[in-house]
Design a protein around this motif. Structure first.
Motif, PDB file in Angstrom:
ATOM      1  N   ALA A   1       1.118  -1.245   0.452  1.00  0.00           N
ATOM      2  CA  ALA A   1      -0.289   0.038   0.023  1.00  0.00           C
ATOM      3  C   ALA A   1       0.861   1.440   0.027  1.00  0.00           C
ATOM      4  O   ALA A   1       0.124   2.594  -0.524  1.00  0.00           O
ATOM      5  N   LYS A   2       2.165   1.175   0.535  1.00  0.00           N
ATOM      6  CA  LYS A   2       2.884   1.924   0.341  1.00  0.00           C
ATOM      7  C   LYS A   2       3.380   2.489  -0.568  1.00  0.00           C
ATOM      8  O   LYS A   2       4.681   3.714  -0.824  1.00  0.00           O
ATOM      9  N   LEU A   3       3.478   1.081  -1.744  1.00  0.00           N
ATOM     10  CA  LEU A   3       4.385   1.756  -3.341  1.00  0.00           C
ATOM     11  C   LEU A   3       3.651   2.942  -3.123  1.00  0.00           C
ATOM     12  O   LEU A   3       2.779   2.866  -3.821  1.00  0.00           O
ATOM     13  N   GLN A   4       4.911   3.564  -4.501  1.00  0.00           N
ATOM     14  CA  GLN A   4       4.524   4.975  -4.829  1.00  0.00           C
ATOM     15  C   GLN A   4       3.954   4.292  -6.128  1.00  0.00           C
ATOM     16  O   GLN A   4       4.937   4.523  -7.047  1.00  0.00           O
ATOM     17  N   CYS A   5       2.736   3.997  -6.099  1.00  0.00           N
ATOM     18  CA  CYS A   5       2.682   3.870  -8.457  1.00  0.00           C
ATOM     19  C   CYS A   5       2.440   4.914  -8.759  1.00  0.00           C
ATOM     20  O   CYS A   5       2.214   6.297  -8.399  1.00  0.00           O
ATOM     21  N   LEU A   6       2.552   5.083 -10.240  1.00  0.00           N
ATOM     22  CA  LEU A   6       3.007   6.219 -11.254  1.00  0.00           C
ATOM     23  C   LEU A   6       1.195   5.657 -11.539  1.00  0.00           C
ATOM     24  O   LEU A   6       0.535   5.461 -11.518  1.00  0.00           O
ATOM     25  N   PRO A   7       0.516   6.736 -12.706  1.00  0.00           N
ATOM     26  CA  PRO A   7      -0.727   7.057 -12.539  1.00  0.00           C
ATOM     27  C   PRO A   7      -1.250   6.117 -13.777  1.00  0.00           C
ATOM     28  O   PRO A   7      -0.428   5.955 -14.543  1.00  0.00           O
ATOM     29  N   GLY A   8      -2.078   5.347 -13.339  1.00  0.00           N
ATOM     30  CA  GLY A   8      -2.488   4.212 -14.297  1.00  0.00           C
ATOM     31  C   GLY A   8      -1.647   2.714 -14.139  1.00  0.00           C
ATOM     32  O   GLY A   8      -2.109   2.188 -14.668  1.00  0.00           O
ATOM     33  N   GLU A   9      -0.782   2.909 -13.078  1.00  0.00           N
ATOM     34  CA  GLU A   9      -0.308   1.793 -12.385  1.00  0.00           C
ATOM     35  C   GLU A   9      -0.971   0.798 -11.557  1.00  0.00           C
ATOM     36  O   GLU A   9      -1.425   1.245 -10.961  1.00  0.00           O
ATOM     37  N   GLU A  10      -1.503  -0.757 -12.365  1.00  0.00           N
ATOM     38  CA  GLU A  10      -2.600  -0.836 -11.330  1.00  0.00           C
ATOM     39  C   GLU A  10      -1.229  -2.898 -10.669  1.00  0.00           C
ATOM     40  O   GLU A  10      -0.913  -2.639 -11.350  1.00  0.00           O
ATOM     41  N   PHE A  11      -2.202  -3.350  -9.682  1.00  0.00           N
ATOM     42  CA  PHE A  11      -1.058  -4.461  -9.418  1.00  0.00           C
ATOM     43  C   PHE A  11      -2.156  -5.803 -10.249  1.00  0.00           C
ATOM     44  O   PHE A  11      -3.309  -5.880 -10.068  1.00  0.00           O
ATOM     45  N   VAL A  12      -1.181  -7.094 -10.842  1.00  0.00           N
ATOM     46  CA  VAL A  12      -1.705  -7.621 -11.022  1.00  0.00           C
ATOM     47  C   VAL A  12      -1.506  -8.924 -11.321  1.00  0.00           C
ATOM     48  O   VAL A  12      -2.861  -9.541 -10.675  1.00  0.00           O
ATOM     49  N   ALA A  13      -0.488  -9.434  -9.891  1.00  0.00           N
ATOM     50  CA  ALA A  13      -0.766 -10.154  -8.876  1.00  0.00           C
ATOM     51  C   ALA A  13      -0.023 -10.396  -8.131  1.00  0.00           C
ATOM     52  O   ALA A  13       1.186  -9.219  -7.532  1.00  0.00           O
ATOM     53  N   VAL A  14       0.229 -10.838  -6.939  1.00  0.00           N
ATOM     54  CA  VAL A  14       1.127 -10.431  -5.251  1.00  0.00           C
ATOM     55  C   VAL A  14       1.167 -11.633  -5.044  1.00  0.00           C
ATOM     56  O   VAL A  14       0.734 -12.766  -5.332  1.00  0.00           O
ATOM     57  N   ALA A  15       2.136 -12.492  -4.512  1.00  0.00           N
ATOM     58  CA  ALA A  15       2.921 -13.648  -3.862  1.00  0.00           C
ATOM     59  C   ALA A  15       3.354 -12.953  -2.320  1.00  0.00           C
ATOM     60  O   ALA A  15       4.803 -12.072  -2.368  1.00  0.00           O
ATOM     61  N   VAL A  16       2.649 -12.683  -1.164  1.00  0.00           N
ATOM     62  CA  VAL A  16       3.151 -12.300  -0.404  1.00  0.00           C
ATOM     63  C   VAL A  16       4.106 -13.553   0.303  1.00  0.00           C
ATOM     64  O   VAL A  16       5.156 -12.745   0.577  1.00  0.00           O
ATOM     65  N   GLU A  17       4.400 -14.131  -0.029  1.00  0.00           N
ATOM     66  CA  GLU A  17       6.145 -14.878   1.036  1.00  0.00           C
ATOM     67  C   GLU A  17       6.291 -15.473  -0.959  1.00  0.00           C
ATOM     68  O   GLU A  17       6.333 -16.756  -1.113  1.00  0.00           O
ATOM     69  N   VAL A  18       7.859 -15.524  -0.659  1.00  0.00           N
ATOM     70  CA  VAL A  18       8.534 -15.251  -1.520  1.00  0.00           C
ATOM     71  C   VAL A  18      10.279 -15.628  -1.601  1.00  0.00           C
ATOM     72  O   VAL A  18      10.489 -14.415  -0.517  1.00  0.00           O
ATOM     73  N   ARG A  19      10.636 -15.565  -1.730  1.00  0.00           N
ATOM     74  CA  ARG A  19      12.415 -16.070  -1.565  1.00  0.00           C
ATOM     75  C   ARG A  19      13.174 -15.183  -2.437  1.00  0.00           C
ATOM     76  O   ARG A  19      13.141 -16.093  -3.942  1.00  0.00           O
ATOM     77  N   TYR A  20      14.055 -15.220  -2.243  1.00  0.00           N
ATOM     78  CA  TYR A  20      14.720 -14.006  -3.706  1.00  0.00           C
ATOM     79  C   TYR A  20      16.457 -14.301  -3.570  1.00  0.00           C
ATOM     80  O   TYR A  20      17.164 -14.185  -2.521  1.00  0.00           O
ATOM     81  N   LEU A  21      16.557 -15.061  -4.702  1.00  0.00           N
ATOM     82  CA  LEU A  21      18.035 -15.500  -4.859  1.00  0.00           C
ATOM     83  C   LEU A  21      18.808 -14.843  -5.597  1.00  0.00           C
ATOM     84  O   LEU A  21      19.232 -14.184  -6.183  1.00  0.00           O
ATOM     85  N   ARG A  22      19.551 -14.741  -4.993  1.00  0.00           N
ATOM     86  CA  ARG A  22      20.784 -13.596  -5.521  1.00  0.00           C
ATOM     87  C   ARG A  22      22.585 -13.936  -5.648  1.00  0.00           C
ATOM     88  O   ARG A  22      22.963 -14.960  -4.756  1.00  0.00           O
ATOM     89  N   ALA A  23      22.955 -13.867  -6.482  1.00  0.00           N
ATOM     90  CA  ALA A  23      24.590 -14.014  -6.850  1.00  0.00           C
ATOM     91  C   ALA A  23      25.269 -13.341  -5.553  1.00  0.00           C
ATOM     92  O   ALA A  23      24.794 -12.537  -5.371  1.00  0.00           O
ATOM     93  N   GLY A  24      25.950 -14.409  -5.094  1.00  0.00           N
ATOM     94  CA  GLY A  24      27.325 -13.733  -4.431  1.00  0.00           C
ATOM     95  C   GLY A  24      28.312 -12.384  -4.687  1.00  0.00           C
ATOM     96  O   GLY A  24      28.242 -13.226  -6.316  1.00  0.00           O
ATOM     97  N   GLU A  25      28.810 -11.890  -3.481  1.00  0.00           N
ATOM     98  CA  GLU A  25      29.392 -10.767  -3.976  1.00  0.00           C
ATOM     99  C   GLU A  25      30.887 -10.939  -4.220  1.00  0.00           C
ATOM    100  O   GLU A  25      31.629 -12.047  -4.004  1.00  0.00           O
TER     101      GLU A  25
END
Length: 650
Positions: free
Chosen positions: A316-340
């Motif tokens: 709800a706090k996301l600063q959306c642009l005019p005309g930007e609407e939510f399409v899909a939401v995944a409340v719990e997701v794991r984000y895998l990133r390459a090591g530094e």
């Protein structure tokens, strides 16, 4: 009676495209708020309101204000900001009480016009301050309504299906007839789902079922199987069809005529290709075009029910642009990133695991990190989520049933782990529709202009962001004695890949330009790109059609000579820079193209490889950067650094 007491009518942020004419019957109205809608024409129904003092039309699509606005003799406050106005009617001068006129954000309205209108506005009369305060209060009310709308997004809450009839079904029984019935499967193509079936239509090839079904759930595929009922043995398959639910509008009944295709293999029936049998919406008669390759047709009506899904506090706090609407939401997701860099040497894991929340909007993909794991603990940054615009997505694929990989064009690669295969599939389909739309009009750049949601954005119509006259004669201060604006390409009739308006030397007429366009690839004649105050210029063009015989075109040579002489500093020589290698330019002569060898012109080849070589080097660089042990030697072997050096030198 309430309107007679208050005198105010609030119709803000309702996505109105028209206003009923009977609004003029409300004779006691003094203030009308129609901002943040989709009005394209001025609401003529308000003109009979004699006591109207305030008219709010901000954030619409108005192109003109009618001359009949002088009927509003009591008008004090007129707001038409952020529209598409091209002119202001002179009849505004006849309004005796008009004190405030707001015109900001109309990109087609030149600043001098705004200043002239400002001069004819009279000093503020008594009561303008109270009107302004009431206007600001109405804006706050509109903003609150918009914020309430943004606290949820619409998801599929089930579908209502009416199986109507079938046509030209195959005959599978001994009597040259069939006993068809329809099995419905509402699912995600992988597992689960809702099932139903119609009654059996006896001995017919054109059955009429007219049966209604309410299928619950938020699945994405409606699969229809038409079978022939047999008393002995198993039922025979007559054909299948599928509908992609995401292509259906919310809460609208859509009638479809779908061609039936032969049944696919078991692997294909599990939804590996959900678009192979989908029918275009609104195509109610595709029979003649596909009669030979289909197994008949099925007619049905579908209504996709909407379900309001509340957003989390972070979304709800996301600063959306005019005309930007939510399409899909995944409340719990794991984000895998390459090591530094340096972690592999210390024996650390090569991937970080972060837990967060994912959102897909009409603009792109967001991932907000709540909790990070791995060897380095990081603080949560809910206000600065990872963001990949839809236009920046290069590839989307699933590495497993619950793992999604997103490759971006800026060399970022995001791997996402979901709790279920259904969530993974839903996010993948939603992101594919945003990143690779079937119709360019579905791109966010087009959607943004249609809804402004009451926010203070300097929204400009996309096609009018570039103004040829202002760009050169205003910003670059081009000399009108040397260069002129031509309309030879109005409507893009001569060169579809050139602007409709561009600058050419004053010495050249339009007929010369038309003849020169025939001699240039895709009609791209030399036109002005940059003008310096010392009259030196940079012009761009496509290669000439010289060919192996060395053809000449006197009109093209006249145009090039006029560009050379328009430089008052050095009118005796023109430098022509050809971005290709010399060998490529010679090879193009065999295809009827080539390069210029004109008098008083110096030609130099920049030896920049074509786009395919540059793209190949970029793909090699991406592979090195995504590897486990990238080194500078591997980067050099890609050839990317050499290409960049060649381009910068050119």
């Amino acid at each position: 009676e309430d309107e007679e007491k208050t005198g105010s009518l609030f119709l803000n942020a309702l996505e109105l495209t028209a206003v009923p004419e009977k609004i003029g019957d409300l004779k006691h109205l003094s203030k009308v708020y129609l901002g943040n809608n989709a009005l394209r024409t001025f609401p003529a129904g308000i003109l009979p309101i004699k006591h109207l003092t305030l008219l709010h039309l901000d954030y619409n699509h108005l192109e003109t204000i009618p001359d009949t606005i002088n009927q509003l003799q009591s008008l004090v406050f007129l707001m038409v900001r952020h529209n598409r106005l091209t002119e202001i009617p002179e009849t505004l001068q006849s309004l005796p009480n008009l004190s405030l006129l707001w015109l900001e954000g109309n990109s087609n309205l030149p600043p001098p016009i705004i200043r002239n209108v400002g001069e004819m506005i009279k000093p503020d009369p008594e009561g303008v301050r109270s009107l302004l305060a009431e206007y600001k209060a109405a804006l706050r009310l509109t903003q609150e309504n918009v914020e309430k709308k943004n606290r949820f997004y619409l998801s599929t809450g089930g579908i209502h299906v009416c199986i109507e009839e079938g046509h030209d079904l195959p005959a599978l029984d001994m009597n040259n007839r069939s006993d068809p019935f329809v099995k419905l499967l509402f699912w995600d193509g992988i597992e689960g789902g809702e099932r139903a079936k119609t009654k059996v239509a006896k001995t017919t090839l054109a059955p009429r079922w007219q049966q209604h079904f309410d299928l619950t759930g938020s699945y994405r595929i409606l699969r229809l199987e038409v079978l022939d009922h047999d008393l002995i043995g198993s039922n025979e398959m007559m054909g299948v069809a599928q509908v992609l639910v995401a292509d259906l509008p919310f809460d609208e009944v859509v009638r479809l005529t779908l061609p039936l295709q032969p049944a696919k293999s078991k692997k294909e029936r599990k939804g590996k290709d959900v678009r192979i049998i989908s029918s275009a919406l609104g195509d109610t008669s595709p029979m003649e075009s596909s009669r030979k390759q289909t197994q008949g047709f099925i007619v049905l009506s579908v209504c996709r029910k909407s379900r309001k899904v509340p957003l989390s506090a972070t979304a709800a706090k996301l600063q959306c642009l005019p005309g930007e609407e939510f399409v899909a939401v995944a409340v719990e997701v794991r984000y895998l990133r390459a090591g530094e860099e340096g972690e592999a040497e210390s024996g650390a894991q090569e991937e970080h695991v972060a837990t967060g929340e994912l959102w897909v909007t009409t603009r792109g993909l967001y991932v907000a990190i709540r909790e990070c794991g791995g060897p380095k603990k990081e603080k949560s940054q809910p206000n600065c989520p990872l963001f990949i615009p839809g236009g920046l997505v290069n590839r989307i694929f699933r590495s497993s049933k619950t793992q999604l990989v997103v490759d971006a064009k800026d060399l970022r690669t995001v791997t996402l782990q979901f709790l279920s295969s259904g969530d993974c599939e839903r996010v993948m389909i939603s992101l594919q529709a945003i990143a690779f739309p079937l119709d360019l009009s579905h791109c966010f750049s087009f959607l943004r202009g249609s809804v402004l949601q009451g926010k203070k954005w300097n929204d400009l119509p996309g096609w009018n962001l570039y103004d040829c006259h202002y760009e050169f004669f205003g910003r670059q201060r081009c000399s009108t004695a040397l260069w002129r604006e031509t309309t030879v390409n109005d409507g893009y009739v001569v060169s579809p890949t050139y602007p409709s308006r561009f600058l050419v030397p004053c010495k050249v007429d339009d007929e010369t330009l038309r003849q020169a366009m025939v001699f240039r690839g895709q009609g791209r004649i030399p036109i002005l790109s940059y003008y310096h105050l010392n009259t030196a210029t940079i012009t761009r063009c496509a290669q000439p059609k010289v060919g192996m015989k060395g053809k000449r075109n006197r009109w093209d040579e006249e145009l090039v000579a006029a560009i050379r002489t328009s430089n008052c500093i050095n009118p005796l020589q023109l430098f022509i820079c050809d971005a290709r290698p010399f060998a490529a330019a010679v090879g193009n002569k065999m295809a009827g193209r080539g390069y210029e060898l004109y008098d008083k012109c110096s030609l130099e080849f920049l030896n920049i490889p074509n786009i395919h070589a540059v793209r190949g080097a970029l793909n090699k660089l991406r592979a090195v950067c995504q590897g486990h042990h990238p080194t500078w030697n591997k980067v050099e072997e890609t050839g990317w650094v050499t290409l960049i050096r060649t381009i910068l030198r050119g």
